[in-house]
Design a protein around this motif. Structure first.
Motif, PDB file in Angstrom:
ATOM      1  N   SER A 127      33.428  49.379 -25.541  1.00 38.78           N
ATOM      2  CA  SER A 127      32.093  50.009 -25.106  1.00 38.78           C
ATOM      3  C   SER A 127      31.969  50.074 -23.649  1.00 38.78           C
ATOM      4  O   SER A 127      32.115  48.978 -22.926  1.00 38.78           O
ATOM      5  N   LEU A 128      31.524  51.151 -22.879  1.00 38.21           N
ATOM      6  CA  LEU A 128      31.046  51.010 -21.507  1.00 38.21           C
ATOM      7  C   LEU A 128      30.018  50.255 -21.120  1.00 38.21           C
ATOM      8  O   LEU A 128      29.920  49.791 -20.003  1.00 38.21           O
ATOM      9  N   THR A 129      29.262  50.156 -22.138  1.00 39.26           N
ATOM     10  CA  THR A 129      27.874  49.328 -21.949  1.00 39.26           C
ATOM     11  C   THR A 129      28.068  48.004 -22.474  1.00 39.26           C
ATOM     12  O   THR A 129      26.688  47.107 -22.422  1.00 39.26           O
ATOM     13  N   GLY A 130      29.044  47.744 -23.456  1.00 46.80           N
ATOM     14  CA  GLY A 130      28.872  46.447 -24.236  1.00 46.80           C
ATOM     15  C   GLY A 130      28.263  46.568 -25.230  1.00 46.80           C
ATOM     16  O   GLY A 130      27.961  45.473 -26.013  1.00 46.80           O
ATOM     17  N   SER A 131      27.693  47.531 -25.803  1.00 48.95           N
ATOM     18  CA  SER A 131      26.983  47.587 -27.143  1.00 48.95           C
ATOM     19  C   SER A 131      27.299  49.130 -27.425  1.00 48.95           C
ATOM     20  O   SER A 131      27.675  50.132 -26.984  1.00 48.95           O
ATOM     21  N   SER A 132      26.901  49.093 -28.660  1.00 50.11           N
ATOM     22  CA  SER A 132      27.118  50.641 -29.354  1.00 50.11           C
ATOM     23  C   SER A 132      25.880  51.551 -29.090  1.00 50.11           C
ATOM     24  O   SER A 132      24.840  51.169 -28.556  1.00 50.11           O
ATOM     25  N   GLY A 133      26.242  52.883 -28.911  1.00 47.80           N
ATOM     26  CA  GLY A 133      25.348  53.863 -28.666  1.00 47.80           C
ATOM     27  C   GLY A 133      24.350  54.241 -29.740  1.00 47.80           C
ATOM     28  O   GLY A 133      24.541  53.622 -30.790  1.00 47.80           O
ATOM     29  N   ASP A 134      23.408  55.175 -29.451  1.00 50.10           N
ATOM     30  CA  ASP A 134      22.449  55.581 -30.486  1.00 50.10           C
ATOM     31  C   ASP A 134      22.999  56.835 -30.951  1.00 50.10           C
ATOM     32  O   ASP A 134      22.675  57.768 -30.135  1.00 50.10           O
ATOM     33  N   ALA A 135      23.288  56.896 -32.254  1.00 46.54           N
ATOM     34  CA  ALA A 135      23.867  58.196 -32.508  1.00 46.54           C
ATOM     35  C   ALA A 135      22.715  59.467 -32.571  1.00 46.54           C
ATOM     36  O   ALA A 135      23.045  60.751 -32.220  1.00 46.54           O
ATOM     37  N   MET A 136      21.314  59.099 -32.780  1.00 43.61           N
ATOM     38  CA  MET A 136      20.487  60.266 -32.755  1.00 43.61           C
ATOM     39  C   MET A 136      20.320  60.661 -31.534  1.00 43.61           C
ATOM     40  O   MET A 136      19.993  61.863 -31.071  1.00 43.61           O
ATOM     41  N   ARG A 137      20.325  59.779 -30.239  1.00 45.25           N
ATOM     42  CA  ARG A 137      20.434  60.359 -28.898  1.00 45.25           C
ATOM     43  C   ARG A 137      21.554  60.935 -28.474  1.00 45.25           C
ATOM     44  O   ARG A 137      21.468  61.895 -27.936  1.00 45.25           O
ATOM     45  N   GLY A 138      22.623  60.636 -29.114  1.00 51.36           N
ATOM     46  CA  GLY A 138      24.065  61.241 -28.926  1.00 51.36           C
ATOM     47  C   GLY A 138      24.033  62.770 -29.331  1.00 51.36           C
ATOM     48  O   GLY A 138      24.370  63.665 -28.800  1.00 51.36           O
ATOM     49  N   ARG A 139      23.152  62.667 -30.494  1.00 53.09           N
ATOM     50  CA  ARG A 139      23.229  64.284 -31.293  1.00 53.09           C
ATOM     51  C   ARG A 139      22.295  65.051 -30.158  1.00 53.09           C
ATOM     52  O   ARG A 139      22.730  66.290 -30.015  1.00 53.09           O
ATOM     53  N   ALA A 140      21.437  64.434 -29.825  1.00 60.82           N
ATOM     54  CA  ALA A 140      20.340  65.238 -28.829  1.00 60.82           C
ATOM     55  C   ALA A 140      21.189  65.705 -27.601  1.00 60.82           C
ATOM     56  O   ALA A 140      21.001  66.888 -27.019  1.00 60.82           O
TER      57      ALA A 140
ATOM     58  N   ALA B  98      25.779  54.764 -20.566  1.00 61.74           N
ATOM     59  CA  ALA B  98      24.986  54.595 -22.051  1.00 61.74           C
ATOM     60  C   ALA B  98      24.928  56.060 -22.674  1.00 61.74           C
ATOM     61  O   ALA B  98      24.819  56.194 -24.041  1.00 61.74           O
ATOM     62  N   GLU B  99      25.080  57.053 -22.199  1.00 59.03           N
ATOM     63  CA  GLU B  99      25.069  58.400 -22.572  1.00 59.03           C
ATOM     64  C   GLU B  99      26.511  58.814 -23.200  1.00 59.03           C
ATOM     65  O   GLU B  99      26.302  59.384 -24.253  1.00 59.03           O
ATOM     66  N   ILE B 100      27.558  58.046 -22.504  1.00 57.54           N
ATOM     67  CA  ILE B 100      28.729  58.444 -23.107  1.00 57.54           C
ATOM     68  C   ILE B 100      28.844  57.555 -24.438  1.00 57.54           C
ATOM     69  O   ILE B 100      29.332  58.222 -25.614  1.00 57.54           O
ATOM     70  N   GLU B 101      28.261  56.469 -24.698  1.00 52.90           N
ATOM     71  CA  GLU B 101      28.264  55.762 -25.569  1.00 52.90           C
ATOM     72  C   GLU B 101      27.194  56.224 -26.882  1.00 52.90           C
ATOM     73  O   GLU B 101      27.665  56.112 -28.046  1.00 52.90           O
ATOM     74  N   ASP B 102      26.119  57.044 -26.446  1.00 49.58           N
ATOM     75  CA  ASP B 102      25.359  57.711 -27.417  1.00 49.58           C
ATOM     76  C   ASP B 102      26.196  58.785 -28.198  1.00 49.58           C
ATOM     77  O   ASP B 102      26.194  59.093 -29.328  1.00 49.58           O
ATOM     78  N   ILE B 103      26.933  59.558 -27.174  1.00 51.09           N
ATOM     79  CA  ILE B 103      27.702  60.526 -27.835  1.00 51.09           C
ATOM     80  C   ILE B 103      28.635  60.245 -28.677  1.00 51.09           C
ATOM     81  O   ILE B 103      28.951  60.731 -29.750  1.00 51.09           O
ATOM     82  N   VAL B 104      29.566  59.077 -28.331  1.00 47.90           N
ATOM     83  CA  VAL B 104      30.464  58.688 -28.933  1.00 47.90           C
ATOM     84  C   VAL B 104      30.038  58.179 -30.475  1.00 47.90           C
ATOM     85  O   VAL B 104      30.632  58.233 -31.486  1.00 47.90           O
ATOM     86  N   ALA B 105      28.878  57.413 -30.231  1.00 43.85           N
ATOM     87  CA  ALA B 105      28.316  57.131 -31.774  1.00 43.85           C
ATOM     88  C   ALA B 105      27.918  58.428 -32.669  1.00 43.85           C
ATOM     89  O   ALA B 105      28.050  57.968 -33.798  1.00 43.85           O
ATOM     90  N   TYR B 106      27.387  59.234 -32.065  1.00 44.20           N
ATOM     91  CA  TYR B 106      27.174  60.604 -32.858  1.00 44.20           C
ATOM     92  C   TYR B 106      28.319  61.009 -33.254  1.00 44.20           C
ATOM     93  O   TYR B 106      28.439  61.402 -34.601  1.00 44.20           O
ATOM     94  N   LEU B 107      29.292  61.318 -32.508  1.00 45.87           N
ATOM     95  CA  LEU B 107      30.651  61.994 -33.113  1.00 45.87           C
ATOM     96  C   LEU B 107      31.330  61.221 -33.903  1.00 45.87           C
ATOM     97  O   LEU B 107      31.858  61.774 -34.897  1.00 45.87           O
ATOM     98  N   ALA B 108      31.120  59.943 -33.847  1.00 49.99           N
ATOM     99  CA  ALA B 108      31.872  59.120 -35.038  1.00 49.99           C
ATOM    100  C   ALA B 108      31.453  59.235 -36.333  1.00 49.99           C
ATOM    101  O   ALA B 108      32.107  58.820 -37.337  1.00 49.99           O
ATOM    102  N   THR B 109      30.165  59.898 -36.327  1.00 45.25           N
ATOM    103  CA  THR B 109      29.480  59.908 -37.711  1.00 45.25           C
ATOM    104  C   THR B 109      29.704  61.148 -38.360  1.00 45.25           C
ATOM    105  O   THR B 109      29.546  61.533 -39.477  1.00 45.25           O
TER     106      THR B 109
END
Length: 135
Positions: free
Chosen positions: A25-38, A121-132
């Motif tokens: 992860s670029l941030t050291g933690s997983s992103g938020d899929a809901m923010r990623g979808r937005a 953080a935005e990259i990680e959010d989008i990654v989290a969403y796309l992974a779903t």
């Protein structure tokens, strides 16, 4: 965190490319899929200008790039991350922006000179969403 976030700095978080992805992860933690979808649906990120996907509420979706439906089946989290960070690593002729680069770019809008388009953080959010997105 919005696209105009003050967290977006000229300095990028360090990352290591392994094979065809960025495993950590670029941030050291997983992103938020809901923010990623937005973010994917926001016209400011331009994702849906080229991509279509499982977004029934969005009337006009692109058809220049792969459909995002099933993206989580087709690509690993590591591969998704590298595609967002620097899609030109897969295809030097791609029209997809390198969302997390700030050097060696052409046709950069004046507001983005020397800055990445998206924060780590935005990259990680989008990654989290796309992974779903699974078939």
């Amino acid at each position: 965190m919005g696209l105009a976030s003050a967290a977006r700095a000229n300095d990028l978080m360090p990352y290591k490319i392994v094979d065809d992805g960025i495993p950590a992860s670029l941030t050291g933690s997983s992103g938020d899929a809901m923010r990623g979808r937005a973010l994917v649906l926001a016209r400011t990120t331009t994702c849906i200008l080229c991509h279509s996907g499982p977004f029934p509420e969005t009337r006009f979706q692109g058809d220049l790039a792969p459909d995002l439906t099933g993206a989580g089946n087709r690509w690993s989290v590591s591969q998704l991350r590298l595609r967002l960070v620097d899609a030109s690593r897969f295809n030097p002729e791609t029209i997809m922006p390198s969302y997390y680069r700030n050097e060696g770019l052409v046709r950069v809008g004046r507001n983005f000179v020397g800055k990445p388009i998206l924060s780590a953080a935005e990259i990680e959010d989008i990654v989290a969403y796309l992974a779903t997105l699974r078939d």
